[in-house]
Enzyme design. Structure first.
Site, PDB file in Angstrom:
ATOM      1  N   ASP A   1       0.952  -1.315  -0.059  1.00  0.00           N
ATOM      2  CA  ASP A   1       0.106   0.119  -0.165  1.00  0.00           C
ATOM      3  C   ASP A   1       0.864   1.331   0.032  1.00  0.00           C
ATOM      4  OD1 ASP A   1      -1.930  -1.839   0.191  1.00  0.00           O
ATOM      5  OD2 ASP A   1      -2.654  -1.107   2.292  1.00  0.00           O
TER       6      ASP A   1
ATOM      7  N   ASP B   1     -15.267  -5.520   0.489  1.00  0.00           N
ATOM      8  CA  ASP B   1     -14.939  -5.496   1.886  1.00  0.00           C
ATOM      9  C   ASP B   1     -16.050  -5.590   2.814  1.00  0.00           C
ATOM     10  OD1 ASP B   1     -12.371  -4.888   0.939  1.00  0.00           O
ATOM     11  OD2 ASP B   1     -12.649  -2.804   1.032  1.00  0.00           O
TER      12      ASP B   1
END
Length: 245
Positions: A7, A129
């Site tokens: 990330d 998610d």
């Protein structure tokens, strides 16, 4: 396959805890060195998340992404702040192989269905998610996990199945960045229910035992971030474990 993940914020490697920008770990800025290490250890795909773009699409790290793509021989999939057709084209023009679509699947499902028709099924990954309720409802969260919707995982997958959906990156938010182990029961359930989908498991992986259990769950791809960054095991060890189950 095992897919190592990084990330990125402002050219640095960052790991958020359960998606919270206020609770993060920094692992330096030598991104290419990590990618080259993963390449040497046998990676067949890399997963990047542009967290700058996730917050503000105008701040997409396009130059960095293009540099990384041109500096490695491994296909890359990337997510973060993909809001429109031009975002997809911009990313694909860097040489990225797959784009990961998240919140837009909820906010504008019609548009995402059009993208699934426009682009090859291998190009689009749908990121879903979820937070699991007490009665095992898999409730979808969006906007960096800050907003809980009224949709379930099953509803979203069902909506896109007839539009060429091939890849689903499913994350149990409660496990992400916590090194507490993946939700094996979740993956067993959804793999059995949606046999045509290639699921990518993400969140909580901390040991080779986790990888063995995920392999047995039926998921075909596993995304690993923090465990590799913190040397819980090497990518080469993870790949060997995956292949030997």
């Amino acid at each position: 396959m095992i897919i190592p993940a990084l990330d990125l914020i402002d050219g640095k490697i960052i790991r958020l805890q359960q998606g919270d920008y206020r609770s993060s770990y920094e692992y330096g800025d030598n991104i290419l060195a990590h990618l080259q290490t993963y390449e040497k250890q046998g990676a067949k795909m890399l997963h990047l998340v542009d967290l700058d773009a996730a917050k503000e699409p105008d701040k997409r790290q396009t130059k960095l992404i293009k540099y990384l793509v041109n500096s490695t021989n491994i296909p890359i999939q990337i997510g973060g702040g993909i809001r429109n057709y031009n975002d997809i084209i911009t990313i694909l023009d860097t040489g990225v192989k797959r784009v990961v679509i998240g919140s837009m699947a909820i906010k504008n499902s019609r548009l995402v269905k059009e993208w699934l028709k426009m682009f090859h099924p291998d190009t689009i990954v749908l990121a879903i998610d979820i937070r699991i309720s007490g009665n095992n409802e898999k409730i979808v969260a969006i906007n960096g996990w800050q907003e809980i919707t009224y949709f379930t995982l099953e509803q979203i997958i069902q909506e896109f199945l007839d539009f060429g959906l091939k890849y689903v990156l499913c994350t149990d938010i409660s496990r992400d960045g916590m090194l507490s182990g993946p939700n094996i029961d979740l993956y067993k359930e959804i793999v059995k229910r949606y046999s045509s989908i290639i699921f990518q498991a993400s969140g909580g992986i901390s040991s080779l035992q986790d990888i063995q259990e995920l392999r047995c769950s039926g998921v075909q791809e596993v995304i690993i971030g923090r465990a590799l960054l913190e040397n819980k095991f090497t990518l080469a060890e993870a790949i060997k474990c995956w292949q030997n189950v």
